[in-house]
Each structure stands twice: as C-alpha cells, then as structure tokens.
Design a protein around this motif. Sequence first.
Motif, PDB file in Angstrom:
ATOM      1  N   SER A  16       0.966  -1.179   0.135  1.00 57.32           N
ATOM      2  CA  SER A  16       0.080   0.151   0.035  1.00 57.32           C
ATOM      3  C   SER A  16       0.987   1.103   0.067  1.00 57.32           C
ATOM      4  CB  SER A  16      -0.890  -0.160   1.325  1.00 57.32           C
ATOM      5  OG  SER A  16      -1.683  -1.294   1.437  1.00 57.32           O
ATOM      6  N   PHE A  17       1.970   1.171   0.763  1.00 54.88           N
ATOM      7  CA  PHE A  17       2.946   3.028   0.540  1.00 54.88           C
ATOM      8  C   PHE A  17       2.996   2.680  -0.360  1.00 54.88           C
ATOM      9  CE2 PHE A  17       7.308   3.414   0.937  1.00 54.88           C
ATOM     10  CZ  PHE A  17       7.660   4.735   1.348  1.00 54.88           C
ATOM     11  N   LEU A  22       4.917   5.037  -5.288  1.00 55.50           N
ATOM     12  CA  LEU A  22       5.174   5.364  -6.873  1.00 55.50           C
ATOM     13  C   LEU A  22       4.192   6.375  -7.175  1.00 55.50           C
ATOM     14  CD1 LEU A  22       5.545   1.389  -7.232  1.00 55.50           C
ATOM     15  CD2 LEU A  22       7.083   2.869  -7.283  1.00 55.50           C
ATOM     16  N   SER A  23       3.461   6.913  -6.883  1.00 51.18           N
ATOM     17  CA  SER A  23       2.756   7.700  -8.100  1.00 51.18           C
ATOM     18  C   SER A  23       3.093   9.235  -7.311  1.00 51.18           C
ATOM     19  CB  SER A  23       1.050   7.523  -7.781  1.00 51.18           C
ATOM     20  OG  SER A  23       0.806   7.254  -6.174  1.00 51.18           O
ATOM     21  N   HIS A 117       8.099  -4.931  -6.470  1.00 47.20           N
ATOM     22  CA  HIS A 117       7.126  -5.425  -5.078  1.00 47.20           C
ATOM     23  C   HIS A 117       7.819  -4.452  -4.468  1.00 47.20           C
ATOM     24  CE1 HIS A 117      11.309  -6.848  -4.283  1.00 47.20           C
ATOM     25  NE2 HIS A 117      11.461  -6.580  -5.577  1.00 47.20           N
ATOM     26  N   GLY A 118       6.667  -4.756  -2.971  1.00 45.69           N
ATOM     27  CA  GLY A 118       7.312  -4.818  -1.351  1.00 45.69           C
ATOM     28  C   GLY A 118       7.979  -5.934  -0.863  1.00 45.69           C
ATOM     29  N   GLU A 156       5.030   4.333   7.132  1.00 42.36           N
ATOM     30  CA  GLU A 156       4.290   4.004   6.376  1.00 42.36           C
ATOM     31  C   GLU A 156       3.390   4.401   7.036  1.00 42.36           C
ATOM     32  OE1 GLU A 156       6.785  -0.463   4.490  1.00 42.36           O
ATOM     33  OE2 GLU A 156       5.551  -0.218   5.843  1.00 42.36           O
ATOM     34  N   ILE A 157       2.812   4.196   8.327  1.00 43.17           N
ATOM     35  CA  ILE A 157       1.142   4.514   7.905  1.00 43.17           C
ATOM     36  C   ILE A 157       1.171   5.935   7.912  1.00 43.17           C
ATOM     37  CG2 ILE A 157      -0.368   4.304   9.998  1.00 43.17           C
ATOM     38  CD1 ILE A 157       0.510   1.639  11.285  1.00 43.17           C
ATOM     39  N   ASN A 158       2.082   6.110   8.878  1.00 39.20           N
ATOM     40  CA  ASN A 158       1.685   8.207   8.684  1.00 39.20           C
ATOM     41  C   ASN A 158       1.764   7.966   7.351  1.00 39.20           C
ATOM     42  OD1 ASN A 158       1.181   8.080  10.906  1.00 39.20           O
ATOM     43  ND2 ASN A 158       3.840   9.069  12.112  1.00 39.20           N
ATOM     44  N   TYR A 159       2.864   8.051   6.461  1.00 40.05           N
ATOM     45  CA  TYR A 159       2.515   8.587   5.252  1.00 40.05           C
ATOM     46  C   TYR A 159       1.829   8.356   4.782  1.00 40.05           C
ATOM     47  CZ  TYR A 159       4.598   8.472  -0.230  1.00 40.05           C
ATOM     48  OH  TYR A 159       4.623   9.187  -0.763  1.00 40.05           O
ATOM     49  N   LEU A 160       1.360   7.300   4.149  1.00 38.52           N
ATOM     50  CA  LEU A 160      -0.585   6.744   3.942  1.00 38.52           C
ATOM     51  C   LEU A 160      -1.694   7.978   4.789  1.00 38.52           C
ATOM     52  CD1 LEU A 160      -0.694   3.188   3.576  1.00 38.52           C
ATOM     53  CD2 LEU A 160      -0.127   5.041   2.049  1.00 38.52           C
TER      54      LEU A 160
END
Length: 399
Positions: A16-17, A22-23, A117-118, A156-160
């Motif tokens: 998800s991150f 990527l975009s 890939h992650g 990652e959670i905060n970024y999302l």
Amino acid sequence: MKKKVVLAFSGGLDTSFCAKYLSADLGYEVYTAIANTGGFTADELKVIEQKAYKLGAAKHVSLDITQEYYEKSIKYMIFGNVLRNGTYPISVSSERIFQAIAIINYAKEIGADAVAHGSTGAGNDQVRFDLTFDVLAPGIEIITPTRDLLLTREYEINYLKEHGYEADFTKMEYSINKGLWGTSIGGKETLKSNQTLPEEAYPSQLKKQESETLTIDFEEGEIAAVNGEKYTDKVKAIQKIEEIASAYAIGRDMHIGDTIIGIKGRVGFEAAAPIVIINAHKMLEKHTLTKWQQYWKDQVGNWYGMFLHEAQYLEPVMRDIEAMLESSQRNVTGRVIVELKPYHYTLVGVESDFDLMKADFGEYGEMNKAWTSDDAKGFTKIYAMTNKIYHSVQKKNGK
C-alpha cells in the motif's frame, strides 16, 4: 506522459505504501496486479482491488495462475516427493516464482517502463522477484521502495495518512501466507531457536476427534480420485484433500533452513494436503518402482526442490529434471489408504496392479520361489567377496 510501473500488490501495508509512493513521490502511473496461486477467495480479491483503486491505481488486475502453478510446479513436487530438509513442502517459495512470472508478463503486455515489489532486504522473496524480473525482462527497471528506504511501520502508516489514505493496519501477531500448497506462519516464536508456535497461531484448528479413512487414487503419479470420487481438475482434488485432512490439524511443523541470502531462517507452516499427498504418493512408489528408480528420484527430487526454493526455476536443468520425474511415474498408479486422526495420520497400505510385492518370485521372510537354497548360498558367498578381500589384506598388514 507519465511512465508506467506495475506493482505486485497484496493490499498489505508495504505494498500500500509502495502504491502511493510510486505515484506521489516518483511520479509513475501505477498499475497494480495480484497473482493468485490459490490463496485468495473471490471476496478477498475484491477487497484488494478496492484498496488498489483507493490508493490511486490507474488499473488493477487479478491474475489467476492456480492451474498453471499446479501444472508447472506442484505436479513435479509431488512426482519428486519434494520436502525441503525433509520437512517443508516449499509452499510460499514455489508460489513466489510463478507470481513473479505472471507480474512481469503483465508488465510486458501493457508496455510498462518499470516493475515494483514490496519485499524487504532480509528475506528470500526479494531475490525471487528480482531474479525472475531480470531474466524475463532485462530492460525493465525494478523499483523496491520498502527495501531501499529502510522504513519503519509507523513511518509507512503516517505517510499513507498524510496522502489521504487511512486503513486499519493493526499489526497482526502472526503473519500468514496462504496458498494452494500450504500456509506459512511467522511470529515472535519463529524468531527464536528454542520456541515453537502455539496452538492458536495455526489458521486451521482441530475440528474432528473420531478417525476416518481417506483414499487417494493416483494415475501415473497424479491424483485421480479422492474417496472414490474422480477428479479431472487436480487443483480441486488438492482442495478436497485439504478440506478433509485440515479438520484433523494435520501437517503442522516448523521449517528451519538456509535462506538464499545466507542466513538461517525459521517459519511455521500447516500443509495438511501437501504432507498427506506427498507421503501417500511416496508409499505408492515404494510398491511400484524399482530400488534404483527410487534412489535416483530421491537425488533429483532433492535438487529440484532446492533449485525451486532458491529462485532457479528458469534454469534449463529444471526442465530436464521434470522430464525424468515425469518418466518415472508411468507405473505409479493405484490407491493409497490413509487413516486420519487428530494431529497425525497412518499410511495403511496400497492397492495397485503395478505392486512389485505381488510378483510370484517370493514372499519376504517366508518363501522363495525363483531360486534354490544352493543359489542363495552361492550368491551370498560372492556377495561377501569384496569385504573378504579387504579384511584379508588388513589382517596381513597387522591391522
């Protein structure tokens, strides 16, 4: 125009991150793809698709490669009785290769500039994805944000959240990877050498107490029937055996092995169908193959499993091994009788027209029909000759 990237997408935190990064940060037009090898239900695939579009994917696809996975991998793992280190049916390891192949083929199909890939930098999957991508599409860039940026879960959670995507990413106590050929389970206990998984960690719990008989019919090494019901679809046959055997919590174990990157690793797994199928198949082979067929099959089966685990499926020797394994199955036809019990099973016996025990030459420990007692005495005398010569020479030299 934006460049296209195809992301191997599972809907978890890392991918998800990656989809958003990527975009938002790299400016790619993101295409997400999940390659299903039998581990997802239709409802689960729908949820993953919804997540992809919420993250801004230009397009999401579900690539069903379950039948291909059986035909090109599982079938040969059964033929070869493949259990890594004598324990693990190479569940996730083999799936990843075919997922990587499906992802890179899709990337080529839509003319993608990159594939992503992650995977982290601490496991085998990074090698499986990278190597497969590089071999099949050397001109396509490989992007791995999770590995390259060394991110924490909290970051990652905060970024999302900052980019408008909020979801429940509560860290599960155990990581579960489910597929047609078994389920791997990772947790705090698998990180310790002196601990094992507790009962509640396993997705399939004990449901049956009374024993029952399971029969598996094989035709030239492949499953033909389960409890007398014929199956042309081998995937469905495996799923049926899983449904029956998993109710007894069969096939649980801990795999300890060497990773591709050189460190030791531990993972728990449950694989009721694979463990029962492989051992039933192996018993049938003991009755229908010669000593030397069994011996050489063990050797090449072990190599096949190791190469598959270590991302070498595309090595040409694998096709040579598959040809040998397939040839060896021409007489592996018959029924295997299995008694299922809580947490274990018993291989009762086999019924086969190709059973070499049925030959009219003798019954072990009972009666010889194809040789005389003098033949046996002469054979034993000659058979002992090599050892007699050795010990005679040793004696002459005072040893």
